[in-house]
Motif scaffolding. Structure first.
Motif, PDB file in Angstrom:
ATOM      1  N   THR A  82     -11.223   4.349  -8.994  1.00 54.01           N
ATOM      2  CA  THR A  82     -11.651   3.304  -8.119  1.00 54.01           C
ATOM      3  C   THR A  82     -11.115   1.899  -8.452  1.00 54.01           C
ATOM      4  N   ASP A  83     -10.865   1.574  -9.554  1.00 52.88           N
ATOM      5  CA  ASP A  83     -10.206   0.361 -10.266  1.00 52.88           C
ATOM      6  C   ASP A  83      -8.662   0.229 -10.047  1.00 52.88           C
ATOM      7  N   ASP A  84      -8.137   1.470  -9.356  1.00 54.46           N
ATOM      8  CA  ASP A  84      -6.666   1.597  -8.977  1.00 54.46           C
ATOM      9  C   ASP A  84      -6.035   1.871 -10.418  1.00 54.46           C
ATOM     10  N   ARG A  85      -6.565   2.149 -11.578  1.00 62.55           N
ATOM     11  CA  ARG A  85      -5.823   2.588 -12.635  1.00 62.55           C
ATOM     12  C   ARG A  85      -5.446   4.051 -12.735  1.00 62.55           C
ATOM     13  N   GLU A 105      -3.001  -4.623  -1.309  1.00 59.57           N
ATOM     14  CA  GLU A 105      -3.118  -5.011  -2.664  1.00 59.57           C
ATOM     15  C   GLU A 105      -3.369  -3.891  -3.666  1.00 59.57           C
ATOM     16  N   ARG A 106      -4.341  -2.999  -3.397  1.00 62.11           N
ATOM     17  CA  ARG A 106      -4.699  -2.018  -4.216  1.00 62.11           C
ATOM     18  C   ARG A 106      -3.727  -0.727  -4.134  1.00 62.11           C
ATOM     19  N   THR A 107      -3.030  -0.739  -3.034  1.00 60.61           N
ATOM     20  CA  THR A 107      -2.053   0.251  -3.014  1.00 60.61           C
ATOM     21  C   THR A 107      -0.607  -0.189  -4.050  1.00 60.61           C
ATOM     22  N   ARG A 108      -0.421  -1.417  -3.825  1.00 58.85           N
ATOM     23  CA  ARG A 108       0.590  -2.185  -5.166  1.00 58.85           C
ATOM     24  C   ARG A 108       0.025  -1.744  -6.221  1.00 58.85           C
ATOM     25  N   ASN A 109      -1.132  -2.102  -6.567  1.00 64.65           N
ATOM     26  CA  ASN A 109      -1.601  -1.995  -8.159  1.00 64.65           C
ATOM     27  C   ASN A 109      -1.390  -0.597  -8.522  1.00 64.65           C
ATOM     28  N   ALA A 110      -1.777   0.557  -7.571  1.00 61.68           N
ATOM     29  CA  ALA A 110      -1.763   2.041  -8.087  1.00 61.68           C
ATOM     30  C   ALA A 110      -0.360   2.405  -8.255  1.00 61.68           C
ATOM     31  N   ILE A 152      -7.365   1.665   1.229  1.00 65.82           N
ATOM     32  CA  ILE A 152      -7.645   1.063   0.180  1.00 65.82           C
ATOM     33  C   ILE A 152      -6.810  -0.190   0.157  1.00 65.82           C
TER      34      ILE A 152
END
Length: 339
Positions: free
Chosen positions: A217-220, A126-131, A123
């Motif tokens: 899938t939106d990292d939320r 950036e997405r890892t950070r968001n998660a 992923i």
């Protein structure tokens, strides 16, 4: 043809749901075991259109207090109307004649539990950070819930919580002691000498980490799962455990891993600072809580190693668990000294 995994009879389950929630199920149920082992068993159940999740205790019944379905169901029922994302509860059944043990049913939530840095790699940073930041922010939301207002004012005994926890894990250590472990008694004693004053109690999860939530899938964060350790207590124990899981182990081929090595993963210090800012809590004693998390995990791993030496474990990787324990002890001592 419906499949029948151990511990769940789809026909008996359907009969129970038809009685208690008529109209919910529209056909024969099939079930599959999602995860099992020594912890509570989790199944995915479907009638071909709807999908639900069932939780029940392990097949070899363990202490009722350790696998209390009523407690898990109670906490998700209380938290569901709040901003904390939990699956919607469907049914609690305390009648052992249905599945052989108490169980509860909840909605099925789509999402991914990320267990390792390797699983996060696809992923991207950036997405890892968001998660992971979402994981932290969800913890802040949990600790902001007023226990009384959601009916959880009597969900635990927060007075003397840290002292009881330390004594409990000390007893666990004594129960699985069959080799010398340099530094573990020193770590236990040092933690006892420097107990911090707890902030106001909150609902705590007890095992809060990235693989106990479902990420969309939106990292939320779509749902926080595995509430079997939840109680009323010191919220910083949750943060300390999360900080421990955000540190890199630096052990090759470790049978237990953290997600910290994933590109984009926020640092421990950033997560602690963000928690302090968003929660308004004083995190100056976080080194104690993180060291306590290292101690607790060292004790858990030593217990697994002890069972391995007695030939009581099934599966791969158990032969390497024992080598990890000194690493956790060392991290605990170092963290406490740095504090």
């Amino acid at each position: 043809m419906s499949s029948v995994p151990p511990g769940l009879d789809p026909e008996k389950l359907r009969g129970c749901l038809d009685r208690e929630r008529p109209g919910l199920v529209n056909g024969p149920l099939s079930a599959r075991l999602i995860q099992g082992g020594r912890s509570n068993l989790t199944y995915s159940v479907t009638d071909g259109t709807g999908q639900w999740v069932v939780r029940r205790p392990p097949l070899g019944h363990v202490l009722a207090t350790a696998h209390d379905m009523k407690r898990e169901h109670r906490v998700i029922s209380a938290l569901h109307p709040t901003s904390v994302p939990v699956p919607e509860p469907v049914l609690l059944c305390e009648d052992d004649s249905v599945l052989g043990a108490p169980f509860y049913v909840m909605e099925f939530v789509e999402g991914t539990p990320y267990r390792t840095a390797e699983q996060l790699a696809p992923i991207g940073p950036e997405r890892t950070r968001n998660a992971v930041l979402g994981l932290l922010d969800t913890l802040v939301e949990l600790h902001a819930v007023d226990p009384e207002s959601v009916g959880l004012g009597d969900f635990g005994r927060p007075e003397g919580f840290l002292d009881r926890q330390l004594r409990r894990w000390g007893k666990q250590l004594d129960a699985s002691r069959n080799r010398d472990l340099a530094g573990i008694d020193e770590l236990h004693a040092s933690l006892g000498r420097s107990l911090p004053a707890s902030p106001a109690p909150t609902v705590i999860h007890g095992d809060y980490r990235l693989d106990n939530v479902l990420v969309g899938t939106d990292d939320r964060i779509k749902a926080v799962l595995d509430w079997e350790m939840s109680t009323l207590g010191d919220p910083l124990t949750d943060l300390g455990l999360l900080a421990m899981y955000s540190a890199e182990l630096e052990v090759a081929n470790a049978p237990i891993s953290t997600t910290a090595a994933a590109a984009g993963h926020p640092s421990t210090s950033e997560l602690i600072e963000r928690y302090a800012t968003r929660s308004g809590r004083d995190t100056s004693a976080i080194s104690w809580y993180t060291a306590f998390a290292w101690f607790k995990l060292a004790v858990i791993l030593e217990g697994i190693h002890y069972r391995y030496t007695l030939g009581q474990t099934v599966g791969d990787g158990f032969d390497r668990i024992g080598d990890l324990v000194p690493v956790f002890i060392e991290h605990g001592l170092t963290t406490l000294q740095e504090g």
